[in-house]
Design an enzyme around this catalytic site. Sequence first.
Site, PDB file in Angstrom:
ATOM      1  N   GLY A  20       0.782  -1.214   0.000  1.00 20.99           N
ATOM      2  CA  GLY A  20       0.000   0.000   0.000  1.00 20.99           C
ATOM      3  C   GLY A  20       0.824   1.279   0.000  1.00 20.99           C
ATOM      4  O   GLY A  20       1.843   1.383  -0.638  1.00 20.99           O
ATOM      5  N   SER A  76       7.338   6.693  -6.457  1.00 23.72           N
ATOM      6  CA  SER A  76       6.805   6.047  -7.660  1.00 23.72           C
ATOM      7  C   SER A  76       6.364   7.108  -8.651  1.00 23.72           C
ATOM      8  O   SER A  76       5.454   7.896  -8.366  1.00 23.72           O
ATOM      9  CB  SER A  76       5.607   5.162  -7.292  1.00 23.72           C
ATOM     10  OG  SER A  76       6.007   4.173  -6.382  1.00 23.72           O
ATOM     11  N   CYS A 206      17.603  -8.542  -5.212  1.00 23.08           N
ATOM     12  CA  CYS A 206      17.363  -9.948  -4.897  1.00 23.08           C
ATOM     13  C   CYS A 206      17.130 -10.801  -6.143  1.00 23.08           C
ATOM     14  O   CYS A 206      17.428 -12.000  -6.135  1.00 23.08           O
ATOM     15  CB  CYS A 206      16.193 -10.079  -3.928  1.00 23.08           C
ATOM     16  SG  CYS A 206      14.652  -9.350  -4.499  1.00 23.08           S
ATOM     17  N   CYS A 227       8.227 -12.704   1.081  1.00 25.57           N
ATOM     18  CA  CYS A 227       8.443 -11.740  -0.001  1.00 25.57           C
ATOM     19  C   CYS A 227       7.143 -10.973  -0.219  1.00 25.57           C
ATOM     20  O   CYS A 227       6.057 -11.535  -0.042  1.00 25.57           O
ATOM     21  CB  CYS A 227       8.826 -12.498  -1.282  1.00 25.57           C
ATOM     22  SG  CYS A 227       8.744 -11.512  -2.786  1.00 25.57           S
ATOM     23  N   ASP A 228       7.242  -9.714  -0.613  1.00 25.39           N
ATOM     24  CA  ASP A 228       6.004  -8.930  -0.768  1.00 25.39           C
ATOM     25  C   ASP A 228       5.160  -9.382  -1.956  1.00 25.39           C
ATOM     26  O   ASP A 228       3.986  -9.043  -2.051  1.00 25.39           O
ATOM     27  CB  ASP A 228       6.272  -7.425  -0.821  1.00 25.39           C
ATOM     28  CG  ASP A 228       7.386  -7.031  -1.746  1.00 25.39           C
ATOM     29  OD1 ASP A 228       8.208  -7.889  -2.087  1.00 25.39           O
ATOM     30  OD2 ASP A 228       7.451  -5.850  -2.124  1.00 25.39           O
ATOM     31  N   CYS A 268      18.233 -22.526 -18.387  1.00 27.06           N
ATOM     32  CA  CYS A 268      19.105 -21.663 -17.576  1.00 27.06           C
ATOM     33  C   CYS A 268      20.451 -22.339 -17.309  1.00 27.06           C
ATOM     34  O   CYS A 268      21.478 -21.661 -17.212  1.00 27.06           O
ATOM     35  CB  CYS A 268      18.439 -21.297 -16.252  1.00 27.06           C
ATOM     36  SG  CYS A 268      16.837 -20.492 -16.425  1.00 27.06           S
ATOM     37  N   CYS A 271      22.787 -21.391 -19.885  1.00 27.85           N
ATOM     38  CA  CYS A 271      22.737 -19.980 -20.282  1.00 27.85           C
ATOM     39  C   CYS A 271      23.969 -19.239 -19.750  1.00 27.85           C
ATOM     40  O   CYS A 271      24.276 -19.314 -18.561  1.00 27.85           O
ATOM     41  CB  CYS A 271      21.464 -19.348 -19.724  1.00 27.85           C
ATOM     42  SG  CYS A 271      21.373 -17.572 -20.001  1.00 27.85           S
ATOM     43  N   CYS A 277      21.588 -13.630 -13.629  1.00 25.13           N
ATOM     44  CA  CYS A 277      20.127 -13.696 -13.704  1.00 25.13           C
ATOM     45  C   CYS A 277      19.539 -14.706 -12.723  1.00 25.13           C
ATOM     46  O   CYS A 277      18.472 -14.477 -12.159  1.00 25.13           O
ATOM     47  CB  CYS A 277      19.726 -14.045 -15.140  1.00 25.13           C
ATOM     48  SG  CYS A 277      17.978 -14.270 -15.396  1.00 25.13           S
ATOM     49  N   CYS A 281      13.379 -13.519 -11.126  1.00 23.19           N
ATOM     50  CA  CYS A 281      12.477 -13.473  -9.965  1.00 23.19           C
ATOM     51  C   CYS A 281      11.406 -14.570 -10.058  1.00 23.19           C
ATOM     52  O   CYS A 281      10.852 -14.834 -11.122  1.00 23.19           O
ATOM     53  CB  CYS A 281      11.824 -12.094  -9.939  1.00 23.19           C
ATOM     54  SG  CYS A 281      10.568 -11.871  -8.685  1.00 23.19           S
TER      55      CYS A 281
HETATM   56  S1  SF4 Z   1      10.492 -13.742  -5.408  1.00 27.61           S
HETATM   57 FE1  SF4 Z   1      11.476 -12.101  -6.550  1.00 27.61          FE
HETATM   58  S2  SF4 Z   1      11.173 -10.242  -5.299  1.00 27.61           S
HETATM   59 FE2  SF4 Z   1      10.753 -12.027  -3.983  1.00 27.61          FE
HETATM   60  S3  SF4 Z   1      12.725 -12.421  -2.931  1.00 27.61           S
HETATM   61 FE3  SF4 Z   1      12.624 -13.707  -4.781  1.00 27.61          FE
HETATM   62  S4  SF4 Z   1      13.669 -12.540  -6.370  1.00 27.61           S
HETATM   63 FE4  SF4 Z   1      13.157 -11.106  -4.705  1.00 27.61          FE
HETATM   64  S1  SF4 Z   2      18.389 -15.218 -19.224  1.00 23.02           S
HETATM   65 FE1  SF4 Z   2      17.907 -15.875 -17.159  1.00 23.02          FE
HETATM   66  S2  SF4 Z   2      15.897 -16.840 -17.294  1.00 23.02           S
HETATM   67 FE2  SF4 Z   2      16.743 -16.750 -19.369  1.00 23.02          FE
HETATM   68  S3  SF4 Z   2      17.806 -18.700 -19.652  1.00 23.02           S
HETATM   69 FE3  SF4 Z   2      19.317 -17.215 -18.931  1.00 23.02          FE
HETATM   70  S4  SF4 Z   2      19.345 -17.525 -16.707  1.00 23.02           S
HETATM   71 FE4  SF4 Z   2      17.469 -18.458 -17.484  1.00 23.02          FE
END
Ligand code: SF4
Ligand code: SF4
Length: 364
Positions: A20, A76, A206, A227-228, A268, A271, A277, A281
């Site tokens: 919020g 924001s 994160c 996590c939010d 991945c 990759c 990466c 998330c």
């Molecule tokens: S889910 Fe996404 S926002 Fe939540 S802790 Fe993991 S990487 Fe961070």
């Molecule tokens: S860019 Fe990120 S999500 Fe895509 S293949 Fe590579 S490590 Fe995985």
Amino acid sequence: MIASYMATAQPVYYFGWQGGEPTLMGLEFFLKVTELQKKYGRRGVAVSNGLQTNATLIDDEMAAHFSKYRFLVGVSIDGPGEIHDRYRVHSAGRGSHADVLRGIDCLKRHNVEFNALVLVSSANVTRAKELYHYLRDLGIYYHQYIPCVEFDNNGQPLIFTISAKQWGDFLCDIFDEWIKWDTRRVSIRWFDSIISYLVEGRFTVCQMEQNCCQYFLIEYNGDIYPCDFFVRPELKVGNIWDASWPELLQSQIYSDFGAQKAQWHKECDNCEDLPYCSGDCLKHRLFHGTKHPRQLSWLCHGYKRFFQRALPGLRNLADTIKKERFEARMQGGRLDSSSKIGRNEPCPCGSGSKYKKCCGRLTH
Ligand code: SF4
Ligand code: SF4
């Protein structure tokens, strides 16, 4: 919450106030926050307060308090009025842009440190350069760009959700502007995190880490989640009234949640961008399609495009920073602002205080 957190041993006590809209709590709430932090903080400890707000309710009194206690405020703002007001409207439907600018003026008047959080949605994803210069012209030099990726209950993208290609193009456009002019002047959170990793071996966002045990999200009633983006009954880790910090840290729910980050898609594994990466998330992997962590991120191909474009330049910059630090260490001098230590990172002198509040001297 403040008492129990500050009873634990931490190098810095980090509080992130989010809603919020946290300013709805009013000035009284934040007066109490800092009073309790002073009451429960041991002598000499460092406390960091971050606040994410739409800035529409910030007035002089509140800004003065944030300034006094050096809150770092995230505002924001999604761009100029005609972009921002497309989705960020008051409950009556009126655009909020003018009120946001009023709040920003207030923060500036009181010298509050603030940055801009731009939600990159279908309203602004094709206008990266314009957004970048708009913020810079407003005198905002700390930018966070967050991709808007939201799905309905059937896993279908909502109207404001951006595609991977759009996200990749957006990041590349921002990067092209930044690398040309502003590497020592404008801080882009996403780029800073990669540079921090290249220079110091640790990320500052994160999404790039391999585990999602990063923080606790505490709701208004004391309920705690990992996590939010994942405030769900089955992920409730405990409640602040009856759970101790060691219990929370050892929670099976918490560790199972965090471990999903490294359960990435098989693509991945091969990759070359995986170190930066980590599969992306969980929010971009769990809310669509099979809703499984091993699903490829919705934004994967955008990230690939961005890493291909940006990594050579970021590596060069990281090498330059390492060289500058080495030379500064040899001279025993203070690092200048261009040496790219984050404002909230520990000072290299080893005091445990934040860089921005300390001497910036390197230890020998
Ligand atoms: S889910 Fe996404 S926002 Fe939540 S802790 Fe993991 S990487 Fe961070
Ligand atoms: S860019 Fe990120 S999500 Fe895509 S293949 Fe590579 S490590 Fe995985």
